[in-house]
Design a protein around this motif. Structure first.
Motif, PDB file in Angstrom:
ATOM      1  N   ALA A  83       0.809  -1.220   0.000  1.00  0.00           N
ATOM      2  CA  ALA A  83       0.000   0.000   0.000  1.00  0.00           C
ATOM      3  C   ALA A  83       0.841   1.268   0.000  1.00  0.00           C
ATOM      4  O   ALA A  83       0.295   2.364  -0.022  1.00  0.00           O
ATOM      5  CB  ALA A  83      -0.933   0.004   1.215  1.00  0.00           C
ATOM      6  N   THR A  84       2.160   1.141   0.014  1.00  0.00           N
ATOM      7  CA  THR A  84       3.036   2.308   0.050  1.00  0.00           C
ATOM      8  C   THR A  84       3.269   2.840  -1.355  1.00  0.00           C
ATOM      9  O   THR A  84       3.631   2.087  -2.260  1.00  0.00           O
ATOM     10  CB  THR A  84       4.384   1.956   0.689  1.00  0.00           C
ATOM     11  N   LEU A  85       3.091   4.159  -1.516  1.00  0.00           N
ATOM     12  CA  LEU A  85       3.400   4.817  -2.778  1.00  0.00           C
ATOM     13  C   LEU A  85       4.807   5.405  -2.769  1.00  0.00           C
ATOM     14  O   LEU A  85       5.541   5.300  -3.750  1.00  0.00           O
ATOM     15  CB  LEU A  85       2.396   5.940  -3.067  1.00  0.00           C
ATOM     16  N   TRP A  86       5.174   6.048  -1.655  1.00  0.00           N
ATOM     17  CA  TRP A  86       6.480   6.721  -1.590  1.00  0.00           C
ATOM     18  C   TRP A  86       6.979   6.677  -0.164  1.00  0.00           C
ATOM     19  O   TRP A  86       6.239   6.979   0.784  1.00  0.00           O
ATOM     20  CB  TRP A  86       6.348   8.171  -2.058  1.00  0.00           C
ATOM     21  N   GLN A  87       8.252   6.270   0.005  1.00  0.00           N
ATOM     22  CA  GLN A  87       8.868   6.208   1.318  1.00  0.00           C
ATOM     23  C   GLN A  87      10.307   6.689   1.225  1.00  0.00           C
ATOM     24  O   GLN A  87      10.884   6.774   0.144  1.00  0.00           O
ATOM     25  CB  GLN A  87       8.805   4.782   1.875  1.00  0.00           C
ATOM     26  N   LEU A  88      10.888   7.016   2.371  1.00  0.00           N
ATOM     27  CA  LEU A  88      12.257   7.517   2.437  1.00  0.00           C
ATOM     28  C   LEU A  88      13.181   6.418   2.924  1.00  0.00           C
ATOM     29  O   LEU A  88      12.909   5.769   3.934  1.00  0.00           O
ATOM     30  CB  LEU A  88      12.335   8.721   3.389  1.00  0.00           C
ATOM     31  N   GLY A  89      14.278   6.216   2.223  1.00  0.00           N
ATOM     32  CA  GLY A  89      15.185   5.132   2.563  1.00  0.00           C
ATOM     33  C   GLY A  89      15.989   5.391   3.817  1.00  0.00           C
ATOM     34  O   GLY A  89      16.047   6.500   4.344  1.00  0.00           O
ATOM     35  N   GLU A  90      16.645   4.328   4.276  1.00  0.00           N
ATOM     36  CA  GLU A  90      17.459   4.449   5.476  1.00  0.00           C
ATOM     37  C   GLU A  90      18.796   5.088   5.155  1.00  0.00           C
ATOM     38  O   GLU A  90      19.220   5.143   4.002  1.00  0.00           O
ATOM     39  CB  GLU A  90      17.685   3.068   6.103  1.00  0.00           C
ATOM     40  N   GLY A  91      19.480   5.570   6.181  1.00  0.00           N
ATOM     41  CA  GLY A  91      20.789   6.166   5.975  1.00  0.00           C
ATOM     42  C   GLY A  91      21.874   5.129   5.805  1.00  0.00           C
ATOM     43  O   GLY A  91      22.740   5.252   4.952  1.00  0.00           O
ATOM     44  N   THR A  92      21.848   4.085   6.617  1.00  0.00           N
ATOM     45  CA  THR A  92      22.814   2.999   6.513  1.00  0.00           C
ATOM     46  C   THR A  92      22.058   1.681   6.602  1.00  0.00           C
ATOM     47  O   THR A  92      20.937   1.618   7.111  1.00  0.00           O
ATOM     48  CB  THR A  92      23.861   3.066   7.648  1.00  0.00           C
ATOM     49  N   ALA A  93      22.665   0.645   6.112  1.00  0.00           N
ATOM     50  CA  ALA A  93      22.002  -0.659   6.077  1.00  0.00           C
ATOM     51  C   ALA A  93      21.572  -1.086   7.480  1.00  0.00           C
ATOM     52  O   ALA A  93      22.342  -0.996   8.430  1.00  0.00           O
ATOM     53  CB  ALA A  93      22.949  -1.693   5.477  1.00  0.00           C
ATOM     54  N   GLY A  94      20.333  -1.537   7.585  1.00  0.00           N
ATOM     55  CA  GLY A  94      19.815  -2.017   8.851  1.00  0.00           C
ATOM     56  C   GLY A  94      19.170  -0.964   9.716  1.00  0.00           C
ATOM     57  O   GLY A  94      18.521  -1.284  10.715  1.00  0.00           O
ATOM     58  N   THR A  95      19.339   0.309   9.353  1.00  0.00           N
ATOM     59  CA  THR A  95      18.698   1.384  10.097  1.00  0.00           C
ATOM     60  C   THR A  95      17.227   1.439   9.738  1.00  0.00           C
ATOM     61  O   THR A  95      16.853   1.300   8.576  1.00  0.00           O
ATOM     62  CB  THR A  95      19.356   2.738   9.774  1.00  0.00           C
ATOM     63  N   ASN A  96      16.383   1.675  10.728  1.00  0.00           N
ATOM     64  CA  ASN A  96      14.952   1.802  10.489  1.00  0.00           C
ATOM     65  C   ASN A  96      14.548   3.271  10.664  1.00  0.00           C
ATOM     66  O   ASN A  96      15.346   4.153  10.409  1.00  0.00           O
ATOM     67  CB  ASN A  96      14.188   0.827  11.385  1.00  0.00           C
ATOM     68  N   THR A  97      13.356   3.546  11.090  1.00  0.00           N
ATOM     69  CA  THR A  97      12.874   4.926  11.024  1.00  0.00           C
ATOM     70  C   THR A  97      13.242   5.754  12.257  1.00  0.00           C
ATOM     71  O   THR A  97      13.315   5.244  13.378  1.00  0.00           O
ATOM     72  CB  THR A  97      11.346   4.969  10.869  1.00  0.00           C
ATOM     73  N   LEU A  98      13.408   7.050  12.032  1.00  0.00           N
ATOM     74  CA  LEU A  98      13.528   7.990  13.135  1.00  0.00           C
ATOM     75  C   LEU A  98      12.213   8.088  13.902  1.00  0.00           C
ATOM     76  O   LEU A  98      12.209   8.387  15.099  1.00  0.00           O
ATOM     77  CB  LEU A  98      13.924   9.368  12.611  1.00  0.00           C
ATOM     78  N   ASP A  99      11.097   7.842  13.219  1.00  0.00           N
ATOM     79  CA  ASP A  99       9.790   7.914  13.870  1.00  0.00           C
ATOM     80  C   ASP A  99       9.725   6.958  15.058  1.00  0.00           C
ATOM     81  O   ASP A  99       9.290   7.337  16.156  1.00  0.00           O
ATOM     82  CB  ASP A  99       8.678   7.561  12.868  1.00  0.00           C
ATOM     83  N   ALA A 100      10.138   5.713  14.841  1.00  0.00           N
ATOM     84  CA  ALA A 100      10.101   4.734  15.926  1.00  0.00           C
ATOM     85  C   ALA A 100      11.035   5.136  17.056  1.00  0.00           C
ATOM     86  O   ALA A 100      10.697   5.021  18.241  1.00  0.00           O
ATOM     87  CB  ALA A 100      10.459   3.352  15.394  1.00  0.00           C
ATOM     88  N   PHE A 101      12.216   5.613  16.700  1.00  0.00           N
ATOM     89  CA  PHE A 101      13.176   6.049  17.717  1.00  0.00           C
ATOM     90  C   PHE A 101      12.615   7.203  18.540  1.00  0.00           C
ATOM     91  O   PHE A 101      12.827   7.285  19.757  1.00  0.00           O
ATOM     92  CB  PHE A 101      14.483   6.462  17.038  1.00  0.00           C
ATOM     93  N   THR A 102      11.873   8.094  17.900  1.00  0.00           N
ATOM     94  CA  THR A 102      11.323   9.272  18.574  1.00  0.00           C
ATOM     95  C   THR A 102      10.142   8.917  19.469  1.00  0.00           C
ATOM     96  O   THR A 102      10.024   9.441  20.584  1.00  0.00           O
ATOM     97  CB  THR A 102      10.883  10.316  17.529  1.00  0.00           C
ATOM     98  N   PHE A 103       9.273   8.041  19.005  1.00  0.00           N
ATOM     99  CA  PHE A 103       7.993   7.827  19.687  1.00  0.00           C
ATOM    100  C   PHE A 103       7.990   6.700  20.721  1.00  0.00           C
ATOM    101  O   PHE A 103       7.292   6.781  21.733  1.00  0.00           O
ATOM    102  CB  PHE A 103       6.898   7.541  18.659  1.00  0.00           C
ATOM    103  N   ILE A 104       8.745   5.638  20.485  1.00  0.00           N
ATOM    104  CA  ILE A 104       8.641   4.461  21.350  1.00  0.00           C
ATOM    105  C   ILE A 104       9.419   4.678  22.650  1.00  0.00           C
ATOM    106  O   ILE A 104      10.536   5.185  22.651  1.00  0.00           O
ATOM    107  CB  ILE A 104       9.170   3.212  20.614  1.00  0.00           C
TER     108      ILE A 104
END
Length: 467
Positions: free
Chosen positions: A271-292
């Motif tokens: 269902a994703t049309l457009w997303q932003l890639g990670e900075g380095t391999a294995g890195t996930n989102t800043l969103d999760a780091f910020t919110f969890i």
């Protein structure tokens, strides 16, 4: 405007830094950035004589969108800031006075966060204009590459201007890299901005490819441009054009609305049309780091009691997209759309900027305003049934519109400032926020134009009301 004065030098410097950085990346999520390092530094028009170096210029833009600009999942991005500015998030930290100003409605004209939103946005607009000018005059690129690059740059320019307009109101619409022109630009009426947005996006659609199998949805294609155009038409209240664009994406874009809510925010989501890639391999989102967070009380923020109370009983988005921490007599909830707040072997989640559910809700709202209730329900109810909620069965237009607004509140919470933009464009900011925000005024639908910009260019005056 300060961000534009030295950008010709800055942009070329950033390109060189981007090339060096990109050679260090080995990641499937950003295949399009795997570019050989140039033999020597490229400046000026030379950058636009090879497709790989233009790709590197776009890679820089998208890395800035991920890490610095309004789309970032950090505490300076819209998801976090506007979540506090509205009624999605509650701030618990005493060490974020700048965010406290958004939470308490005490913004001033020198606000640093607003300045970052403005300056980072215009820096990237400059970068997109530099690409437009360079690619247009390139004699070495193939026509297919030129079309793709031009379409992408027109889209990026429109995407950033659209968000800046919704944050700051009347703004300059920058289409040149000429400092002599840009240093004296004036703010334009929003109607003029809308026409520029529509023109850029219509042009982008004629240039962009419909598929992007090489890029893992990390680059905007024809359907992403159509999705933003549908959103622009919705905000502009061009109802028929909005549902025409939205339903075209839904019917012909090849995206599939996932019925498994745990799959919606994965990198591989259909269902994703457009997303932003990670900075380095294995890195996930800043969103999760910020919110969890893992223990209470929340170290920074948690979902507000107002948002939690608005979930209907049985809504599976509550169990899938919110996390919970309970200690003694206290319970706190946090956004859990992105679930990985630490690196993994391979990147599994990327920050999503456009997804199919939003197009369903755009179509539903546009059809409702067009007084086609049956079609509106046809696009609203798949979102509800996917969340295990009963379908809406109303013939009352006001009831239907309120149901759509409610669905947008729950479906799109803490994503890219949707709640703020929705309240603002539907005229509900005062009725929804004044009862819970101190000193909320009707003028609080706009952020302040950065004071430093007004001092550099008096044509940007007057300041927005209330600051």
């Amino acid at each position: 405007m300060k961000p534009i004065e030295n950008l010709n030098h800055i942009f070329n410097t950033l390109l060189w830094g981007t090339f060096i950085f990109l050679t260090l990346l080995h990641t499937s999520c950003e295949d399009f950035t795997e570019i050989d390092s140039p033999n020597n530094q490229l400046i000026g028009i030379q950058v636009f004589e090879d497709a790989s170096t233009v790709d590197a210029a776009f890679a820089h833009i998208y890395s800035q969108l991920r890490d610095v600009a309004f789309t970032s999942g950090n505490t300076s991005g819209l998801s976090y800031l506007m979540g506090h500015f509205t009624d999605e998030l509650t701030l618990y930290s005493n060490s974020q006075p700048d965010v406290q100003n958004y939470s308490n409605n005490t913004l001033i004209s020198s606000d640093g966060k607003a300045n970052t939103l403005w300056s980072s946005g215009y820096n990237l607009i400059y970068a997109s204009n530099r690409i437009l000018e360079g690619v247009t005059h390139s004699s070495a690129l193939s026509q297919a590459d030129k079309d793709r690059f031009l379409g992408e740059a027109y889209f990026v320019r429109a995407f950033i201007h659209f968000n800046l307009m919704n944050l700051f109101g009347a703004i300059p619409y920058i289409t040149s890299t000429d400092y002599q022109i840009n240093k004296n630009v004036s703010r334009l009426d929003t109607e003029v901005i809308y026409q520029s947005l529509i023109a850029d996006l219509q042009l982008a659609k004629t240039l962009l490819p419909e598929t992007d199998t090489s890029y893992n949805k990390l680059r905007p294609n024809f359907w992403v441009a159509a999705a933003l155009l549908a959103k622009v038409y919705l905000y502009h209240e061009d109802w028929q054009l909005a549902h025409t664009e939205a339903t075209d994406v839904i019917s012909n874009g090849g995206y599939v609305l996932s019925t498994d809510l745990s799959q919606v925010f994965l990198k591989t989501s259909t269902a994703t049309l457009w997303q932003l890639g990670e900075g380095t391999a294995g890195t996930n989102t800043l969103d999760a780091f910020t919110f969890i967070f893992a223990s209470g009380p929340p170290p920074n923020s948690a979902l507000s009691s107002y948002l939690i109370a608005d979930f209907e009983d049985g809504d599976s988005r509550f169990t899938n997209w919110t996390g919970v921490i309970s200690e003694e007599e206290n319970t706190w909830y946090y956004p859990y759309k992105y679930k990985l707040n630490s690196p993994t072997g391979n990147t599994e989640e990327c920050t999503i900027l456009f997804r199919l559910a939003e197009l369903y809700l755009i179509a539903a709202e546009a059809y409702a305003h067009d007084e086609n209730i049956s079609e509106a329900l046809n696009y609203l109810n798949p979102i509800r049934t996917r969340a295990l909620l009963d379908p809406i069965t109303t013939s009352d237009l006001d009831v239907l519109l309120n149901a759509i607004y409610q669905e947008r509140r729950i479906e799109l919470f803490t994503e890219q400032g949707h709640r703020f933009f929705d309240l603002k464009r539907t005229g509900r900011t005062f009725t929804e926020l004044a009862p819970i925000k101190p000193h909320w005024e009707p003028s609080d639908t706009l952020l302040p134009i950065p004071e430093s910009e007004l001092l550099l260019n008096t044509n940007l005056n007057p300041q927005n009301d209330g600051y």
